[in-house]
Design a protein around this motif. Structure first.
Motif, PDB file in Angstrom:
ATOM      1  N   PHE A 234     -15.449  41.833  -3.345  1.00 47.78           N
ATOM      2  CA  PHE A 234     -14.769  40.742  -2.637  1.00 47.78           C
ATOM      3  C   PHE A 234     -15.648  39.516  -2.448  1.00 47.78           C
ATOM      4  N   GLY A 235     -16.874  39.548  -2.961  1.00 44.28           N
ATOM      5  CA  GLY A 235     -17.757  38.406  -2.804  1.00 44.28           C
ATOM      6  C   GLY A 235     -17.316  37.214  -3.628  1.00 44.28           C
ATOM      7  N   TYR A 236     -17.668  36.028  -3.172  1.00 40.43           N
ATOM      8  CA  TYR A 236     -17.355  34.785  -3.860  1.00 40.43           C
ATOM      9  C   TYR A 236     -18.667  34.049  -4.080  1.00 40.43           C
ATOM     10  N   VAL A 237     -19.021  33.817  -5.354  1.00 38.39           N
ATOM     11  CA  VAL A 237     -20.301  33.179  -5.657  1.00 38.39           C
ATOM     12  C   VAL A 237     -20.088  31.852  -6.361  1.00 38.39           C
ATOM     13  N   PHE A 238     -21.056  30.978  -6.174  1.00 37.90           N
ATOM     14  CA  PHE A 238     -20.945  29.601  -6.645  1.00 37.90           C
ATOM     15  C   PHE A 238     -22.322  29.105  -7.030  1.00 37.90           C
ATOM     16  N   GLY A 239     -22.405  28.346  -8.124  1.00 37.09           N
ATOM     17  CA  GLY A 239     -23.604  27.590  -8.406  1.00 37.09           C
ATOM     18  C   GLY A 239     -24.525  28.179  -9.456  1.00 37.09           C
ATOM     19  N   LEU A 240     -25.611  27.463  -9.700  1.00 39.68           N
ATOM     20  CA  LEU A 240     -26.615  27.834 -10.693  1.00 39.68           C
ATOM     21  C   LEU A 240     -27.996  27.631 -10.071  1.00 39.68           C
ATOM     22  N   PRO A 241     -28.675  28.725  -9.689  1.00 37.90           N
ATOM     23  CA  PRO A 241     -28.226  30.117  -9.768  1.00 37.90           C
ATOM     24  C   PRO A 241     -27.128  30.411  -8.753  1.00 37.90           C
ATOM     25  N   ALA A 242     -26.318  31.407  -9.059  1.00 36.44           N
ATOM     26  CA  ALA A 242     -25.179  31.727  -8.205  1.00 36.44           C
ATOM     27  C   ALA A 242     -25.647  32.215  -6.840  1.00 36.44           C
ATOM     28  N   ARG A 243     -24.952  31.755  -5.809  1.00 36.94           N
ATOM     29  CA  ARG A 243     -25.218  32.173  -4.439  1.00 36.94           C
ATOM     30  C   ARG A 243     -23.916  32.651  -3.793  1.00 36.94           C
ATOM     31  N   LEU A 244     -24.044  33.640  -2.917  1.00 38.62           N
ATOM     32  CA  LEU A 244     -22.889  34.180  -2.224  1.00 38.62           C
ATOM     33  C   LEU A 244     -22.494  33.224  -1.106  1.00 38.62           C
ATOM     34  N   VAL A 245     -21.284  32.645  -1.205  1.00 42.29           N
ATOM     35  CA  VAL A 245     -20.885  31.617  -0.238  1.00 42.29           C
ATOM     36  C   VAL A 245     -19.658  32.018   0.582  1.00 42.29           C
ATOM     37  N   GLY A 246     -19.099  33.188   0.334  1.00 46.19           N
ATOM     38  CA  GLY A 246     -17.923  33.620   1.083  1.00 46.19           C
ATOM     39  C   GLY A 246     -17.353  34.877   0.467  1.00 46.19           C
ATOM     40  N   PHE A 247     -16.098  35.124   0.773  1.00 42.80           N
ATOM     41  CA  PHE A 247     -15.432  36.268   0.155  1.00 42.80           C
ATOM     42  C   PHE A 247     -14.067  35.828  -0.363  1.00 42.80           C
ATOM     43  N   ASN A 248     -13.512  36.616  -1.248  1.00 40.25           N
ATOM     44  CA  ASN A 248     -12.307  36.251  -1.993  1.00 40.25           C
ATOM     45  C   ASN A 248     -11.063  36.492  -1.135  1.00 40.25           C
ATOM     46  N   ARG A 249     -10.875  35.632  -0.146  1.00 41.11           N
ATOM     47  CA  ARG A 249      -9.789  35.801   0.815  1.00 41.11           C
ATOM     48  C   ARG A 249      -8.421  35.766   0.153  1.00 41.11           C
ATOM     49  N   ILE A 250      -8.205  34.793  -0.739  1.00 43.32           N
ATOM     50  CA  ILE A 250      -6.903  34.648  -1.377  1.00 43.32           C
ATOM     51  C   ILE A 250      -6.614  35.848  -2.279  1.00 43.32           C
TER      52      ILE A 250
ATOM     53  N   GLU B 297     -21.997  49.524   9.342  1.00 46.23           N
ATOM     54  CA  GLU B 297     -21.348  50.826   9.176  1.00 46.23           C
ATOM     55  C   GLU B 297     -20.957  51.418  10.521  1.00 46.23           C
ATOM     56  N   GLN B 298     -21.817  51.285  11.498  1.00 43.63           N
ATOM     57  CA  GLN B 298     -21.525  51.839  12.815  1.00 43.63           C
ATOM     58  C   GLN B 298     -20.324  51.133  13.465  1.00 43.63           C
ATOM     59  N   ARG B 299     -20.258  49.832  13.338  1.00 39.14           N
ATOM     60  CA  ARG B 299     -19.215  49.066  14.016  1.00 39.14           C
ATOM     61  C   ARG B 299     -17.896  49.038  13.251  1.00 39.14           C
ATOM     62  N   PHE B 300     -17.972  49.029  11.911  1.00 42.27           N
ATOM     63  CA  PHE B 300     -16.762  48.807  11.117  1.00 42.27           C
ATOM     64  C   PHE B 300     -16.547  49.877  10.057  1.00 42.27           C
ATOM     65  N   GLY B 301     -17.211  51.013  10.190  1.00 43.36           N
ATOM     66  CA  GLY B 301     -17.109  52.062   9.181  1.00 43.36           C
ATOM     67  C   GLY B 301     -15.729  52.666   9.046  1.00 43.36           C
ATOM     68  N   HIS B 302     -14.845  52.402  10.008  1.00 47.86           N
ATOM     69  CA  HIS B 302     -13.477  52.916   9.921  1.00 47.86           C
ATOM     70  C   HIS B 302     -12.631  52.132   8.920  1.00 47.86           C
ATOM     71  N   GLU B 303     -13.109  50.956   8.493  1.00 48.91           N
ATOM     72  CA  GLU B 303     -12.353  50.102   7.581  1.00 48.91           C
ATOM     73  C   GLU B 303     -12.765  50.391   6.133  1.00 48.91           C
ATOM     74  N   PRO B 304     -11.834  50.888   5.293  1.00 54.00           N
ATOM     75  CA  PRO B 304     -12.191  51.250   3.913  1.00 54.00           C
ATOM     76  C   PRO B 304     -12.782  50.093   3.105  1.00 54.00           C
ATOM     77  N   LEU B 305     -12.306  48.863   3.324  1.00 50.26           N
ATOM     78  CA  LEU B 305     -12.844  47.738   2.567  1.00 50.26           C
ATOM     79  C   LEU B 305     -14.311  47.492   2.915  1.00 50.26           C
ATOM     80  N   VAL B 306     -14.645  47.679   4.173  1.00 51.77           N
ATOM     81  CA  VAL B 306     -16.049  47.527   4.581  1.00 51.77           C
ATOM     82  C   VAL B 306     -16.903  48.622   3.956  1.00 51.77           C
ATOM     83  N   MET B 307     -16.405  49.850   3.978  1.00 49.49           N
ATOM     84  CA  MET B 307     -17.169  50.949   3.398  1.00 49.49           C
ATOM     85  C   MET B 307     -17.332  50.786   1.888  1.00 49.49           C
ATOM     86  N   GLU B 308     -16.375  50.122   1.259  1.00 51.46           N
ATOM     87  CA  GLU B 308     -16.521  49.852  -0.171  1.00 51.46           C
ATOM     88  C   GLU B 308     -17.720  48.936  -0.423  1.00 51.46           C
TER      89      GLU B 308
END
Length: 280
Positions: free
Chosen positions: A180-196, A233-244
């Motif tokens: 779900f990461g969203y990367v941009f640039g050269l070199p690529a940097r993580l700037v958000g997640f693929n919300r849409i 993991e402790q706070r959000f481990g119940h969410e499958p997308l987070v565990m992914e």
């Protein structure tokens, strides 16, 4: 009925499924298998131990299954596979595997490879992946299901791109991108997640809010990364997308570091809204 144009060359030994259409100028090698309904429009070359799944459609000047661009390769019988329903546009190239990988280059089902995209030896492309025009994948790249890689992006060998990740056009990717990461640039940097992309595939607003919190915790907060990962993991481990995401980060099979976080270019310079992290 199968339709093979008189100007096509189909070698003895090739297996041509029911309802295939092979246009003028196509060349099919002796170890090729075309499953039912494959369409090669014109001037397509398919070589080596290559299988195209049912309903694959290939536009002109594509080559599939040619020898890898690897000086160690000595014509060993490695393979190339393309999954059912995949669309391959003009000038794309997919090379068969080398002897230094798993022995197969694989493109999943229902993918789209746009014009002049290149899939190098030993790549593993999941189902539903889109490679835009002129994308370049180095050898042994893994792209998980549903990812989108923008036009002209280059992905270094052995990089892994997580499920439903998005890579901006012209990005230079040298490290792994989490799901779900969203990367941009050269070199690529993580700037958000693929919300849409997540919304289009049924993610709820609550799940998106959780992913935003996790993204901030993992990639923006100070402190040791291992501690932040355990906290997530402790706070959000119940969410499958987070565990992914957490499972991807901890996967011992990964060969590269995670992409570093960064900031989006200013909108007046052609960037996309960092706050929204809008993706495909």
């Amino acid at each position: 009925m199968t339709d093979i144009h008189p100007a096509a060359m189909v070698a003895a030994g090739a297996v041509i499924g029911e309802g295939c259409r092979i246009g003028p100028g196509c060349v099919i090698g002796p170890d090729v298998v075309l499953e039912a309904g494959v369409e090669l429009i014109a001037h397509v070359m398919v070589e080596g131990h290559t299988r195209l799944g049912a309903g694959v459609k290939v536009f002109p000047f594509v080559t599939i299954g040619m020898a890898p661009q690897d000086l160690k390769y000595k014509d060993q019988p490695t393979r190339c596979e393309v999954g059912a329903g995949t669309l391959i546009r003009e000038g794309a190239t997919i090379h068969r595997a080398s002897v230094g990988g798993g022995g197969v280059t694989r493109v999943g089902a229902n993918c789209m490879l746009m014009a002049a995209a290149h899939v190098a030896h030993d790549c593993e492309i999941g189902d539903g992946v889109i490679l835009a025009n002129n994308v370049m994948l180095g050898g042994h790249v893994h792209v998980d299901a549903g990812a989108f890689i923008g036009g002209g992006a280059a992905v270094h060998q052995t990089v892994r791109v997580g499920r439903l990740a998005m890579v901006s056009g012209l990005a230079g990717v040298t490290n792994d991108i989490p799901p779900f990461g969203y990367v941009f640039g050269l070199p690529a940097r993580l700037v958000g997640f693929n919300r849409i992309g997540l919304l289009r595939r049924g993610a709820s607003r609550d799940q998106l809010r959780t992913l935003r919190l996790v993204h901030s915790l993992l990639f923006k907060e100070p402190g040791e990364f291992a501690g932040r990962l355990a906290d997530a993991e402790q706070r959000f481990g119940h969410e499958p997308l987070v565990m992914e995401i957490i499972s991807f980060v901890r996967d011992p099979a990964r060969r590269r570091q995670l992409v570093r976080p960064g900031r989006m270019a200013a909108p007046e310079l052609g960037g996309v809204d960092e706050e929204n992290g809008d993706g495909a």
